[in-house]
Motif scaffolding. Structure first.
Motif, mmCIF file in Angstrom:
data_model
loop_
_atom_site.group_PDB
_atom_site.id
_atom_site.type_symbol
_atom_site.label_atom_id
_atom_site.label_comp_id
_atom_site.label_asym_id
_atom_site.label_seq_id
_atom_site.Cartn_x
_atom_site.Cartn_y
_atom_site.Cartn_z
ATOM 1 N N GLU A 38 13.032 3.565 -4.320
ATOM 2 C CA GLU A 38 13.909 3.143 -5.416
ATOM 3 C C GLU A 38 14.712 4.291 -6.002
ATOM 4 O OE1 GLU A 38 11.596 1.183 -8.424
ATOM 5 O OE2 GLU A 38 10.106 2.764 -8.453
ATOM 6 N N ASP A 39 14.276 5.544 -5.836
ATOM 7 C CA ASP A 39 15.079 6.677 -6.322
ATOM 8 C C ASP A 39 16.044 7.181 -5.242
ATOM 9 O OD1 ASP A 39 13.514 8.082 -4.519
ATOM 10 O OD2 ASP A 39 12.730 9.511 -5.990
ATOM 11 N N ASP A 40 16.215 6.381 -4.166
ATOM 12 C CA ASP A 40 17.102 6.663 -3.027
ATOM 13 C C ASP A 40 16.630 7.809 -2.135
ATOM 14 O OD1 ASP A 40 18.872 4.535 -3.406
ATOM 15 O OD2 ASP A 40 19.973 5.672 -4.930
ATOM 16 N N SER A 41 15.422 8.316 -2.354
ATOM 17 C CA SER A 41 14.883 9.292 -1.413
ATOM 18 C C SER A 41 14.412 8.537 -0.170
ATOM 19 C CB SER A 41 13.735 10.088 -2.042
ATOM 20 O OG SER A 41 12.675 9.236 -2.396
ATOM 21 N N VAL A 42 14.337 9.243 0.948
ATOM 22 C CA VAL A 42 13.962 8.622 2.221
ATOM 23 C C VAL A 42 12.657 9.248 2.704
ATOM 24 C CG1 VAL A 42 14.633 8.246 4.632
ATOM 25 C CG2 VAL A 42 16.350 8.119 2.825
ATOM 26 N N GLU A 55 0.817 -1.201 0.000
ATOM 27 C CA GLU A 55 0.000 0.000 0.000
ATOM 28 C C GLU A 55 0.852 1.254 0.000
ATOM 29 O OE1 GLU A 55 -2.587 -0.448 3.365
ATOM 30 O OE2 GLU A 55 -3.694 -2.097 2.448
ATOM 31 N N LEU A 56 1.958 1.249 0.764
ATOM 32 C CA LEU A 56 2.859 2.395 0.776
ATOM 33 C C LEU A 56 3.511 2.594 -0.590
ATOM 34 C CD1 LEU A 56 4.598 2.039 4.245
ATOM 35 C CD2 LEU A 56 3.115 3.891 3.514
ATOM 36 N N ALA A 57 3.961 1.504 -1.202
ATOM 37 C CA ALA A 57 4.583 1.598 -2.523
ATOM 38 C C ALA A 57 3.590 2.171 -3.531
ATOM 39 C CB ALA A 57 5.092 0.234 -2.972
ATOM 40 N N ASP A 58 2.344 1.723 -3.464
ATOM 41 C CA ASP A 58 1.322 2.271 -4.356
ATOM 42 C C ASP A 58 1.091 3.754 -4.082
ATOM 43 O OD1 ASP A 58 0.930 -0.106 -5.685
ATOM 44 O OD2 ASP A 58 -0.879 -0.662 -4.552
ATOM 45 N N ALA A 59 1.072 4.124 -2.809
ATOM 46 C CA ALA A 59 0.790 5.508 -2.439
ATOM 47 C C ALA A 59 1.888 6.461 -2.903
ATOM 48 C CB ALA A 59 0.605 5.626 -0.928
ATOM 49 N N VAL A 60 3.150 6.057 -2.802
ATOM 50 C CA VAL A 60 4.249 6.948 -3.194
ATOM 51 C C VAL A 60 4.684 6.733 -4.635
ATOM 52 C CG1 VAL A 60 5.098 7.211 -0.833
ATOM 53 C CG2 VAL A 60 6.069 5.434 -2.278
ATOM 54 N N GLY A 61 4.177 5.687 -5.270
ATOM 55 C CA GLY A 61 4.492 5.449 -6.678
ATOM 56 C C GLY A 61 5.874 4.892 -6.937
ATOM 57 N N GLN A 62 6.508 4.336 -5.908
ATOM 58 C CA GLN A 62 7.847 3.766 -6.060
ATOM 59 C C GLN A 62 7.960 2.511 -5.202
ATOM 60 O OE1 GLN A 62 11.331 6.292 -5.784
ATOM 61 N NE2 GLN A 62 9.992 8.087 -5.640
ATOM 62 N N ARG A 63 8.875 1.639 -5.605
ATOM 63 C CA ARG A 63 9.161 0.446 -4.826
ATOM 64 C C ARG A 63 9.974 0.847 -3.597
ATOM 65 N NH1 ARG A 63 13.291 -3.080 -4.516
ATOM 66 N NH2 ARG A 63 14.473 -1.991 -6.109
ATOM 67 N N ILE A 64 9.730 0.169 -2.490
ATOM 68 C CA ILE A 64 10.478 0.423 -1.263
ATOM 69 C C ILE A 64 11.684 -0.510 -1.244
ATOM 70 C CG2 ILE A 64 10.390 0.347 1.264
ATOM 71 C CD1 ILE A 64 7.351 0.956 0.966
ATOM 72 N N LYS A 65 12.899 0.072 -1.206
ATOM 73 C CA LYS A 65 14.129 -0.721 -1.207
ATOM 74 C C LYS A 65 14.508 -1.198 0.187
ATOM 75 C CE LYS A 65 17.636 1.145 -3.273
ATOM 76 N NZ LYS A 65 18.610 2.047 -3.920
ATOM 77 N N LYS A 66 14.285 -0.335 1.172
ATOM 78 C CA LYS A 66 14.735 -0.670 2.524
ATOM 79 C C LYS A 66 13.857 0.062 3.526
ATOM 80 C CE LYS A 66 18.561 1.253 4.097
ATOM 81 N NZ LYS A 66 19.956 1.626 4.318
ATOM 82 N N ALA A 67 13.601 -0.581 4.658
ATOM 83 C CA ALA A 67 12.870 0.052 5.760
ATOM 84 C C ALA A 67 13.647 -0.202 7.033
ATOM 85 C CB ALA A 67 11.467 -0.526 5.866
ATOM 86 N N ARG A 68 13.744 0.810 7.874
ATOM 87 C CA ARG A 68 14.434 0.636 9.157
ATOM 88 C C ARG A 68 13.856 1.595 10.178
ATOM 89 N NH1 ARG A 68 18.381 3.895 11.138
ATOM 90 N NH2 ARG A 68 18.922 5.708 9.910
#
Length: 197
Positions: A167-171, A140-153
């Protein structure tokens, strides 16, 4: 343990103080009048403190060490509290999966208040139990921001902040720390009163 957030405990109280101040009462009088209004903010949520040795899953005891380290979802560790050799609260865990709504006027005395660090731990434990366990959240988060999530911490120094690297390295930072009253003990949350004209 009371598990209702500070702001939820004083929502009606703060609204009454603002209304009285807007009607001309000074801050002290408005607060004093709201304090004696027993119909305000009556309900709060509580969860029981239980002996860690009694916590089981399907009849099998859970490790007390894991419980007291805060590693078991749904339980918040509470260290023993004593006052001059008299144990007020034994070492316990709060069972956050069991919540009851009670009338605040049913309680005549507070045993203890928790520190800001403990409030953060409670908020994180509640979020972990209620919101952070669904595998669909990432999708749902990936859909909401329009990008794949590479890492979560979880952010260092504040377990209430989750940092997602896209995926664009933004946080993206989620679950910013909720505010708490800036006081040393139990009190009402502070409300911003309108400036007096």
């Amino acid at each position: 343990m009371v598990t209702t957030h500070d702001c939820g405990l004083d929502k009606e109280f703060n609204a009454r103080v603002r209304r009285l101040a807007e009607a001309g009462a000074d801050e002290h009088d408005a607060t004093a009048q709201a304090e004696v209004a027993t119909e305000l903010d009556r309900s709060l949520q509580v969860s029981p403190l239980i002996d860690p040795a009694l916590v089981t899953v399907d009849g099998v005891p859970i490790s007390s060490g894991q419980l007291m380290a805060g590693k078991v979802v749904g339980y918040l560790p509470v260290p023993a509290l004593d006052d001059g050799g008299q144990e007020l609260i034994p070492e316990s865990v709060v069972d956050l999966s069991y919540r009851a709504t009670v009338d605040r006027l049913a309680y005549t005395a507070r045993v203890a208040s928790v520190s800001e660090f403990a409030r953060q731990a409670l908020r994180y434990s509640l979020a972990r139990l209620d919101a952070l366990r669904s595998p669909l959240v990432e999708l749902e988060l990936a859909d909401a921001v329009g990008q794949r999530i590479k890492k979560a911490r979880v952010a260092k120094g504040n377990q209430l902040v989750v940092e997602l690297t896209l995926e664009d390295d933004s946080v993206l930072r989620l679950l910013q720390q909720p505010g708490s009253p800036d006081v040393g003990g139990p009190s009402r949350t502070a409300a911003s009163l309108p400036p007096r004209g």
